[in-house]
Enzyme design. Structure first.
Site, PDB file in Angstrom:
ATOM      1  N   SER A  42       4.278 -10.139  -2.543  1.00  0.00           N
ATOM      2  CA  SER A  42       4.022 -11.234  -3.478  1.00  0.00           C
ATOM      3  C   SER A  42       5.284 -11.965  -3.922  1.00  0.00           C
ATOM      4  CB  SER A  42       3.285 -10.694  -4.713  1.00  0.00           C
ATOM      5  OG  SER A  42       3.976  -9.578  -5.266  1.00  0.00           O
ATOM      6  N   ASP A 316       4.808 -12.878 -15.186  1.00  0.00           N
ATOM      7  CA  ASP A 316       3.666 -11.988 -15.378  1.00  0.00           C
ATOM      8  C   ASP A 316       4.161 -10.547 -15.292  1.00  0.00           C
ATOM      9  OD1 ASP A 316       3.908 -11.295 -12.686  1.00  0.00           O
ATOM     10  OD2 ASP A 316       2.141 -12.398 -12.027  1.00  0.00           O
ATOM     11  N   HIS A 319       6.211 -10.186 -11.701  1.00  0.00           N
ATOM     12  CA  HIS A 319       6.873 -11.290 -10.996  1.00  0.00           C
ATOM     13  C   HIS A 319       7.750 -12.083 -11.951  1.00  0.00           C
ATOM     14  CE1 HIS A 319       3.068 -10.509  -8.737  1.00  0.00           C
ATOM     15  NE2 HIS A 319       3.967 -10.398  -7.773  1.00  0.00           N
TER      16      HIS A 319
END
Length: 383
Positions: A42, A316, A319
């Protein structure tokens, strides 16, 4: 006078010949106009995951993309590291997701997918080997001699260790060491596969301090402490990366690499947050829970959103904010060997292709920074 004119004419012809028979140089930078390819999870996903699942993904919706007012599948409030690296390389657009139909991949693409792993087959994602095979399928988009000159960035492993620890909470040291060996061996296999396809310039991230992620602090109820079991796994993994790449560079002709010490880059910002102009490094800008770490962007979760995301290290629960992503990119492109070694990205790109390295990764003199809790912040006070 006639002789001088003839010399000038010859030099002019040579200049034109050189211009059209050598790689284009990025104006003012002396950087070859080559491609950028990224692989991983991610942290590098440019929007690929929506093309491998029909599920509703939070990163496709606001507040992701908040800083750019453009939610586009990236897990940040704006751009991510590869976008900034692409800009530094003279690429005129953000790095596109390789799986997007019709994407302009002439200067490279992102093959990274959210939730990707090195081992196993993640649900609704692609593991590293599947990403490499997808690159193999798309190689007709680039000339064969373009690939060895281009840059290959890899950031992966976070999901492997998070899953391992959750599924094996009582694993002892020998079990942890065996798992790390399995992960790094498979990583090496996939790097060798990319090399066999023509890649020769690699940038490999170490893992960050996984136990300091807001989502880990929240899920394991550590308060303002990091969950050291995760950090210990990350350090075991990281210790194998430099020696592994040294071995590859010794054994394989023209193999070039550099290692980004992502662990200590993140830890420095966690430890000395105000030096890097972050007010909050143990809680997230977007989410809910004790550390605002869960549910950002999910339609059925009433998550909180901070007013000023640039004061946060994390957007978040796992991240980083765009501000942090940009700072990481600057370090990758131009920092000293205490951050990225044996060379930074600018030096790696300009290093002659098909040439063996003259320097290798060396064990850092300084050990990993000790985490001190000098930035304890109540999550409820950060909103």
């Amino acid at each position: 006078m006639a002789t001088n004119c003839n010399i000038a004419s010859v030099l002019g012809v040579l200049f034109v010949f050189t211009l059209f028979n050598n790689p284009i140089i990025v104006l003012g930078q002396n950087i070859p106009a080559v491609a950028l390819f990224t692989f991983g999870d991610s942290n590098f996903d440019a929007g690929n995951r929506k093309f491998v699942t029909s599920a509703t993904l939070p990163q496709n919706f606001w507040p992701y993309g908040k800083s750019r007012d453009d939610p586009n599948g990236k897990l940040s409030d704006g751009k991510i590291v590869p976008d900034f690296i692409a800009k530094f390389m003279g690429i005129s657009h953000d790095l596109p997701p390789a799986l997007k139909p019709g994407a302009d991949v002439s200067r490279g693409a992102s093959f990274a997918v959210d939730s990707a792993t090195i081992l196993g087959t993640p649900k609704d994602s692609l593991n590293l080997n599947q990403q490499v095979r997808k690159f193999d399928q798309m190689m007709s988009n680039w000339k064969d001699d373009y690939i060895p000159k281009s840059l290959f960035m890899i950031s992966i492993g976070m999901e492997d260790y998070l899953n391992f620890t959750k599924n094996n909470p009582t694993a002892d040291g020998s079990a942890q060491e065996a798992f790390v060996t399995s992960v790094t061996s498979r990583l090496k296999y996939n790097i060798e596969m990319l090399y066999s396809l023509g890649a020769s310039k690699f940038v490999v991230y170490t893992l960050p301090p996984l136990g300091c992620l807001p989502i880990v602090r929240q899920e394991f109820n550590t308060g303002n402490d990091c969950y050291e079991k995760f950090n210990d796994l990350a350090k075991l993994h990281n210790a194998k990366i430099g020696p592994m790449l040294n071995d590859l560079a010794t054994a394989k002709s023209g193999f070039q690499f550099t290692v980004f010490d992502f662990y200590n880059v993140v830890l420095r910002r966690t430890q000395r947050n105000m030096n890097f102009r972050y007010s909050f490094t143990n809680v997230s800008c977007c989410g809910t829970g004790t550390h605002n770490a869960y549910g950002c962007g999910l339609p059925n979760v009433h998550s909180k959103l901070c007013e000023y995301q640039r004061s946060y290290l994390y957007f978040d629960g796992r991240h980083h904010s765009e501000k942090a992503q940009e700072s990481f990119a600057h370090l990758l492109f131009g920092a000293d060997p205490n951050v990225i070694q044996p060379m930074n990205i600018r030096e790696l790109i300009t290093y002659p292709a098909n040439t063996n390295m003259s320097e290798f990764w060396k064990e850092p003199v300084e050990t990993n920074l000790l985490l001190v809790q000098d930035n304890v912040v109540d999550a409820s006070a950060s909103m």
